[in-house]
Design a protein around this motif. Structure first.
Motif, mmCIF file in Angstrom:
data_model
loop_
_atom_site.group_PDB
_atom_site.id
_atom_site.type_symbol
_atom_site.label_atom_id
_atom_site.label_comp_id
_atom_site.label_asym_id
_atom_site.label_seq_id
_atom_site.Cartn_x
_atom_site.Cartn_y
_atom_site.Cartn_z
ATOM 1 N N LEU A 125 37.397 44.475 45.359
ATOM 2 C CA LEU A 125 36.974 43.135 44.954
ATOM 3 C C LEU A 125 35.614 43.154 44.275
ATOM 4 N N ALA A 126 34.710 44.006 44.748
ATOM 5 C CA ALA A 126 33.386 44.084 44.129
ATOM 6 C C ALA A 126 33.467 44.620 42.710
ATOM 7 N N GLY A 127 34.484 45.416 42.428
ATOM 8 C CA GLY A 127 34.615 46.003 41.097
ATOM 9 C C GLY A 127 35.397 45.168 40.115
ATOM 10 N N SER A 128 35.850 43.988 40.527
ATOM 11 C CA SER A 128 36.658 43.150 39.640
ATOM 12 C C SER A 128 35.805 42.101 38.958
ATOM 13 N N GLY A 129 35.932 42.031 37.650
ATOM 14 C CA GLY A 129 35.243 40.994 36.902
ATOM 15 C C GLY A 129 36.153 40.444 35.814
ATOM 16 N N PRO A 130 36.606 39.195 35.931
ATOM 17 C CA PRO A 130 36.309 38.234 36.994
ATOM 18 C C PRO A 130 37.057 38.565 38.286
ATOM 19 N N LEU A 131 36.695 37.865 39.354
ATOM 20 C CA LEU A 131 37.395 37.984 40.624
ATOM 21 C C LEU A 131 38.267 36.760 40.818
ATOM 22 N N GLY A 132 39.550 36.983 41.047
ATOM 23 C CA GLY A 132 40.469 35.883 41.293
ATOM 24 C C GLY A 132 40.696 35.685 42.778
ATOM 25 N N VAL A 133 40.762 34.431 43.195
ATOM 26 C CA VAL A 133 40.996 34.074 44.598
ATOM 27 C C VAL A 133 42.138 33.068 44.638
ATOM 28 N N ASP A 167 50.811 31.221 38.549
ATOM 29 C CA ASP A 167 51.258 32.334 37.699
ATOM 30 C C ASP A 167 50.430 32.406 36.421
ATOM 31 N N ASP A 168 50.164 31.251 35.815
ATOM 32 C CA ASP A 168 49.344 31.216 34.606
ATOM 33 C C ASP A 168 47.932 31.720 34.913
ATOM 34 N N ASP A 169 47.397 31.339 36.073
ATOM 35 C CA ASP A 169 46.050 31.769 36.445
ATOM 36 C C ASP A 169 45.983 33.274 36.639
ATOM 37 N N VAL A 170 46.978 33.839 37.291
ATOM 38 C CA VAL A 170 46.996 35.293 37.513
ATOM 39 C C VAL A 170 47.118 36.032 36.186
ATOM 40 N N SER A 174 44.318 38.619 34.464
ATOM 41 C CA SER A 174 44.641 39.955 33.956
ATOM 42 C C SER A 174 44.167 40.120 32.522
ATOM 43 N N GLN A 175 44.387 39.098 31.713
ATOM 44 C CA GLN A 175 43.982 39.156 30.308
ATOM 45 C C GLN A 175 42.469 39.168 30.145
ATOM 46 N N GLN A 176 41.754 38.610 31.133
ATOM 47 C CA GLN A 176 40.300 38.580 31.086
ATOM 48 C C GLN A 176 39.648 39.844 31.637
ATOM 49 N N GLY A 177 40.475 40.768 32.093
ATOM 50 C CA GLY A 177 39.945 42.043 32.556
ATOM 51 C C GLY A 177 39.797 42.187 34.057
ATOM 52 N N ALA A 178 40.319 41.250 34.832
ATOM 53 C CA ALA A 178 40.244 41.375 36.286
ATOM 54 C C ALA A 178 41.013 42.604 36.739
ATOM 55 N N SER A 179 40.517 43.232 37.782
ATOM 56 C CA SER A 179 41.190 44.423 38.316
ATOM 57 C C SER A 179 41.714 44.210 39.729
ATOM 58 N N ALA A 180 41.334 43.098 40.365
ATOM 59 C CA ALA A 180 41.768 42.847 41.741
ATOM 60 C C ALA A 180 41.900 41.350 41.986
ATOM 61 N N LEU A 181 42.729 41.029 42.965
ATOM 62 C CA LEU A 181 42.985 39.633 43.327
ATOM 63 C C LEU A 181 42.897 39.498 44.842
ATOM 64 N N LEU A 182 42.159 38.493 45.304
ATOM 65 C CA LEU A 182 42.076 38.193 46.732
ATOM 66 C C LEU A 182 43.008 37.025 47.032
ATOM 67 N N VAL A 183 43.876 37.197 48.026
ATOM 68 C CA VAL A 183 44.876 36.181 48.338
ATOM 69 C C VAL A 183 44.795 35.816 49.818
ATOM 70 N N PHE A 184 44.681 34.517 50.101
ATOM 71 C CA PHE A 184 44.762 34.020 51.467
ATOM 72 C C PHE A 184 46.190 33.532 51.699
ATOM 73 N N LEU A 203 51.177 43.256 36.968
ATOM 74 C CA LEU A 203 50.230 43.247 35.848
ATOM 75 C C LEU A 203 49.135 44.295 36.020
ATOM 76 N N GLY A 204 49.189 45.047 37.102
ATOM 77 C CA GLY A 204 48.220 46.113 37.308
ATOM 78 C C GLY A 204 47.001 45.729 38.120
ATOM 79 N N LEU A 205 46.990 44.529 38.735
ATOM 80 C CA LEU A 205 45.867 44.118 39.567
ATOM 81 C C LEU A 205 46.077 44.610 40.998
ATOM 82 N N ALA A 206 45.033 45.115 41.608
ATOM 83 C CA ALA A 206 45.097 45.433 43.031
ATOM 84 C C ALA A 206 45.080 44.135 43.819
#
Length: 279
Positions: A125-133, A167-170, A174-184, A203-206
């Protein structure tokens, strides 16, 4: 916590199973019917509780019984056992039991925050920019809570709470370069949440998933699973342990770049006078 009496037996039984809010409400009303409740029919209980007869029958199944007759037999055994102190738990007793359960839930977090999955989640999560929640339905407030404070220390945070747009947000993350997603993902688990986790991985996001048990059916869809039990002693779930885990996770993420964190916190502090109400 040790409980005495038939009412406490029912309360313990309810807390040991995953019940819906409607089913928990029936249990709370049944607690006020002792000892008569052990000798009533499903129709009579339904009338007194203000629910349908099938709802009472489903409650028996949710509590682990083959049917209502088996459940009623167990109720009768508890009532007729002659246990000293046949005290009936009131709402206050249920609240006290819920607090004790949350205390145990918080205690269980010690293993989580000190474990390898937590360390892995922080790195991802620290390495993802942006970070999705992501947090849908009951988890929406958790996602917003995390996101509110995450924006204080991270340069780009996107919070998704709309099931129709997740789905659109995820995809956009991905298109903005995020590498990870946090999900509750708290009970009941929305289908949209599971779909979002699977889409993110496609899409390749952790994916780091915070949920209430390691036995969730979608556990294999998460790269990292962090478990924070929920309180089930009241009509609705309580999330004390989940909130504590969330803020502990954010604290650990912030410490991966202490210089950036300090700069951003100081910048935010300079704005406090614009909105805080000083009493």
């Amino acid at each position: 916590m040790a409980h005495d009496g038939a009412g406490e037996w029912l309360l313990d039984l309810a807390q040991a199973h995953r019940l819906s809010p409607a089913q928990r409400q029936i249990v709370q009303r049944m607690l006020g019917m002792f000892p008569d409740v052990a000798f009533l029919s499903t129709v009579e209980i339904a009338e007194r509780a203000g629910v349908s007869q099938p709802t009472v029958t489903r409650l028996a199944a949710a509590l682990g019984f083959a049917g209502f007759p088996e459940f009623r037999a167990a109720l009768r055994d508890a009532v007729l056992a002659g246990i000293p102190d046949q005290r009936i738990p009131h709402r206050q007793d249920a609240a006290v039991a819920a607090i004790e359960q949350e205390r145990a839930n918080l205690e269980s977090l010690k293993r989580v925050v000190g474990g390898d999955p937590m360390n892995q989640a922080v790195r991802l999560l620290a390495g993802s920019g942006p970070l999705g929640v992501v947090g849908l339905r009951a988890s929406a407030a958790l996602a917003c809570y995390f996101g509110y404070f995450a924006r204080r220390v991270l340069p780009a945070v996107t919070v998704c709470t709309d099931a129709g747009a997740v789905d659109d947000d995820v995809l956009q993350l991905s298109q903005q370069g995020a590498s990870a997603l946090l999900v509750f993902a708290m009970p009941r688990y929305p289908a949209g949440t599971v779909a979002a986790v699977r889409l993110a991985r496609g899409l390749g996001l952790a994916t780091v998933v915070v949920t209430d048990t390691a036995l969730v059916p979608f556990a294999d869809d998460a790269d990292v699973l962090l478990v924070a039990p929920v309180g089930t002693g009241l009509v609705f779930d309580s999330h004390a342990a989940v909130v504590t885990l969330a803020i502990s996770l954010l604290d650990a993420i912030a410490k991966t770049d202490p210089h950036r964190t300090q700069q951003r916190l100081e910048a935010h502090e300079s704005l406090v006078d614009r909105w805080v109400h000083d009493t």
